[in-house]
Design a protein around this motif. Structure first.
Motif, PDB file in Angstrom:
ATOM      1  N   GLU A 106       0.846  -1.198   0.000  1.00 37.41           N
ATOM      2  CA  GLU A 106       0.000   0.000   0.000  1.00 37.41           C
ATOM      3  C   GLU A 106       0.880   1.246   0.000  1.00 37.41           C
ATOM      4  O   GLU A 106       0.745   2.129   0.844  1.00 37.41           O
ATOM      5  N   TRP A 107       1.799   1.328  -0.959  1.00 37.19           N
ATOM      6  CA  TRP A 107       2.707   2.467  -1.040  1.00 37.19           C
ATOM      7  C   TRP A 107       2.118   3.559  -1.928  1.00 37.19           C
ATOM      8  O   TRP A 107       1.355   3.277  -2.860  1.00 37.19           O
ATOM      9  N   ASP A 108       2.519   4.793  -1.667  1.00 37.24           N
ATOM     10  CA  ASP A 108       2.123   5.899  -2.527  1.00 37.24           C
ATOM     11  C   ASP A 108       2.821   5.782  -3.877  1.00 37.24           C
ATOM     12  O   ASP A 108       4.006   5.409  -3.950  1.00 37.24           O
ATOM     13  N   ALA A 109       2.100   6.123  -4.942  1.00 44.07           N
ATOM     14  CA  ALA A 109       2.653   6.028  -6.286  1.00 44.07           C
ATOM     15  C   ALA A 109       3.850   6.960  -6.450  1.00 44.07           C
ATOM     16  O   ALA A 109       3.752   8.166  -6.191  1.00 44.07           O
ATOM     17  N   GLY A 110       4.978   6.403  -6.871  1.00 44.34           N
ATOM     18  CA  GLY A 110       6.152   7.204  -7.165  1.00 44.34           C
ATOM     19  C   GLY A 110       6.874   7.776  -5.977  1.00 44.34           C
ATOM     20  O   GLY A 110       7.792   8.585  -6.142  1.00 44.34           O
ATOM     21  N   LEU A 159       9.490  -6.546  -8.316  1.00 41.25           N
ATOM     22  CA  LEU A 159       8.686  -5.501  -7.682  1.00 41.25           C
ATOM     23  C   LEU A 159       8.143  -4.573  -8.762  1.00 41.25           C
ATOM     24  O   LEU A 159       8.904  -3.992  -9.531  1.00 41.25           O
ATOM     25  N   ILE A 160       6.823  -4.440  -8.808  1.00 38.85           N
ATOM     26  CA  ILE A 160       6.148  -3.622  -9.820  1.00 38.85           C
ATOM     27  C   ILE A 160       5.748  -2.281  -9.208  1.00 38.85           C
ATOM     28  O   ILE A 160       5.049  -2.230  -8.199  1.00 38.85           O
ATOM     29  N   TRP A 161       6.199  -1.197  -9.839  1.00 38.54           N
ATOM     30  CA  TRP A 161       5.841   0.163  -9.428  1.00 38.54           C
ATOM     31  C   TRP A 161       4.839   0.711 -10.425  1.00 38.54           C
ATOM     32  O   TRP A 161       5.016   0.562 -11.637  1.00 38.54           O
ATOM     33  N   GLU A 162       3.815   1.426  -9.934  1.00 34.81           N
ATOM     34  CA  GLU A 162       2.851   2.014 -10.859  1.00 34.81           C
ATOM     35  C   GLU A 162       3.338   3.344 -11.420  1.00 34.81           C
ATOM     36  O   GLU A 162       2.800   3.840 -12.417  1.00 34.81           O
ATOM     37  N   ALA A 163       4.354   3.935 -10.805  1.00 36.79           N
ATOM     38  CA  ALA A 163       4.944   5.179 -11.292  1.00 36.79           C
ATOM     39  C   ALA A 163       6.430   5.174 -10.935  1.00 36.79           C
ATOM     40  O   ALA A 163       6.848   4.506  -9.986  1.00 36.79           O
ATOM     41  N   GLU A 164       7.204   5.900 -11.694  1.00 36.11           N
ATOM     42  CA  GLU A 164       8.651   5.946 -11.485  1.00 36.11           C
ATOM     43  C   GLU A 164       8.972   6.527 -10.112  1.00 36.11           C
ATOM     44  O   GLU A 164       8.613   7.664  -9.808  1.00 36.11           O
ATOM     45  N   PRO A 165       9.653   5.752  -9.253  1.00 36.04           N
ATOM     46  CA  PRO A 165      10.007   6.262  -7.926  1.00 36.04           C
ATOM     47  C   PRO A 165      11.366   6.959  -7.956  1.00 36.04           C
ATOM     48  O   PRO A 165      12.071   6.917  -8.981  1.00 36.04           O
ATOM     49  N   VAL A 169       8.696  -0.662 -13.738  1.00 34.87           N
ATOM     50  CA  VAL A 169       7.690   0.398 -13.703  1.00 34.87           C
ATOM     51  C   VAL A 169       6.618   0.047 -14.731  1.00 34.87           C
ATOM     52  O   VAL A 169       6.883  -0.023 -15.927  1.00 34.87           O
ATOM     53  N   PHE A 170       5.427  -0.204 -14.249  1.00 33.53           N
ATOM     54  CA  PHE A 170       4.302  -0.618 -15.089  1.00 33.53           C
ATOM     55  C   PHE A 170       3.190   0.410 -14.907  1.00 33.53           C
ATOM     56  O   PHE A 170       2.337   0.265 -14.038  1.00 33.53           O
ATOM     57  N   PRO A 171       3.170   1.481 -15.717  1.00 29.67           N
ATOM     58  CA  PRO A 171       2.128   2.507 -15.566  1.00 29.67           C
ATOM     59  C   PRO A 171       0.737   1.898 -15.722  1.00 29.67           C
ATOM     60  O   PRO A 171       0.491   1.124 -16.650  1.00 29.67           O
ATOM     61  N   THR A 172      -0.145   2.261 -14.824  1.00 32.83           N
ATOM     62  CA  THR A 172      -1.505   1.728 -14.886  1.00 32.83           C
ATOM     63  C   THR A 172      -2.360   2.443 -15.918  1.00 32.83           C
ATOM     64  O   THR A 172      -3.491   2.028 -16.160  1.00 32.83           O
ATOM     65  N   MET A 173      -1.847   3.520 -16.475  1.00 34.05           N
ATOM     66  CA  MET A 173      -2.510   4.279 -17.535  1.00 34.05           C
ATOM     67  C   MET A 173      -3.776   4.967 -17.059  1.00 34.05           C
ATOM     68  O   MET A 173      -4.640   5.313 -17.855  1.00 34.05           O
TER      69      MET A 173
END
Length: 300
Positions: A216-220, A243-249, A266-270
């Motif tokens: 439950e991490w904040d995006a990026g 580890l899949i990130w929804e935004a570039e950290p 990094v897998f953007p959810t679009m």
């Protein structure tokens, strides 16, 4: 009236007519980028597509201003995602006849989740409401949403029906091809455990037979020491190495997780428009990155 004055009057008349024509163009508001993309593909230049959420705001929990609300209330169509996405629509008076719940025919496919209350930056506390909402990460469900949009556009006669359904057929072929290629490409990863920094990928995982546990991490955002401890525990529990990130950290976050033995993707959810890519290209690129990450594990 001299010729010069006639010319000026003619130009003013033409400008006024063009302005009126522009004002008469159908207006469509979408609550996320995929719906805006599907609408654009289906109606082409026959309408203005508006996705008003700022790039740095999560559309799920966006709070529209007065101007945004007025634009939505005046729109010819308001495209909703359903599945508890975009909580602002429950707090605003919108014309019901123009609301289109693009997932109303897909409820049997919904994934129920634990209802978790937490916060994202300045967005305040919120809950995931017990339903996974990122339907478009399964191309078969995205196709269903596109079909609902096409039917709504045709029903309101916003564009010629023949054109709409011809475009829908082309889009459907592309989504089917994306789905088939994705499933074939990811089939070898069925036994590869993964972790996502946020619970966004339930439909993607189910469609492709993947096992993706969620944090439950904040995006990026860079994880805290406590969050890294949670990640370490989950790695032990799942034996995950991806580890899949929804935004570039931040780079420091990538370094910290790499030191734990993870390969980052990094897998953007679009939910917002990807940079320089559309829905289809971004999806394909992310799948390629996921496959390459799995390859790094096998060679280590």
């Amino acid at each position: 009236m001299n010729k010069a004055l006639k010319y000026i009057v003619g130009l003013l008349a033409l400008f006024t007519a063009q302005s009126l024509m522009a004002d008469e163009r159908p207006q469509i508001v979408a609550v996320n980028y995929p719906l805006a993309y599907f609408a654009e593909r289906l109606i082409g230049d026959d309408a203005d597509i508006n996705f008003p959420v700022p790039q740095d705001v999560d559309p799920s929990f966006w709070r529209p201003g007065i101007a945004d609300i007025s634009a939505a209330q005046a729109a010819d169509l308001i495209l909703l995602n359903g599945a508890s996405f975009a909580t602002w629509i429950d707090r605003v008076s919108l014309p019901r006849s123009r609301l289109v719940n693009t997932s109303s025919a897909l409820t049997d496919a919904f994934i129920q989740t634990e209802s978790i209350t937490h916060s994202h930056g300045d967005g305040g506390e919120h809950s995931h409401e017990g339903v996974a909402s990122y339907l478009w990460l399964d191309p078969t469900l995205a196709k269903g949403q596109a079909e609902a949009i096409a039917a709504a556009i045709a029903r309101r006669d916003l564009a010629p029906a023949n054109d709409i359904y011809a475009r829908l057929e082309r889009l459907g072929v592309e989504l089917d091809a994306l789905d088939s290629a994705t499933r074939d490409s990811l089939a070898p990863l069925s036994d590869t455990a993964m972790i996502a920094t946020h619970p966004r990928y339930q439909y993607f995982a189910r469609r492709n037979g993947l096992t993706i546990a969620s944090l439950e991490w904040d995006a990026g955002a860079a994880p805290t020491k406590e969050e890294l401890a949670d990640l370490t525990s989950l790695m032990t529990e799942t034996d995950a190495r991806i580890l899949i990130w929804e935004a570039e950290p931040p780079q420091a976050a990538l370094q910290a997780t790499q030191e734990l033995g993870l390969v980052n993707v990094v897998f953007p959810t679009m939910v917002h428009a990807p940079s320089d890519l559309d829905y289809l290209d971004s999806f394909e690129a992310s799948v390629t990155d996921l496959i390459e990450a799995a390859g790094q594990i096998s060679t280590n």
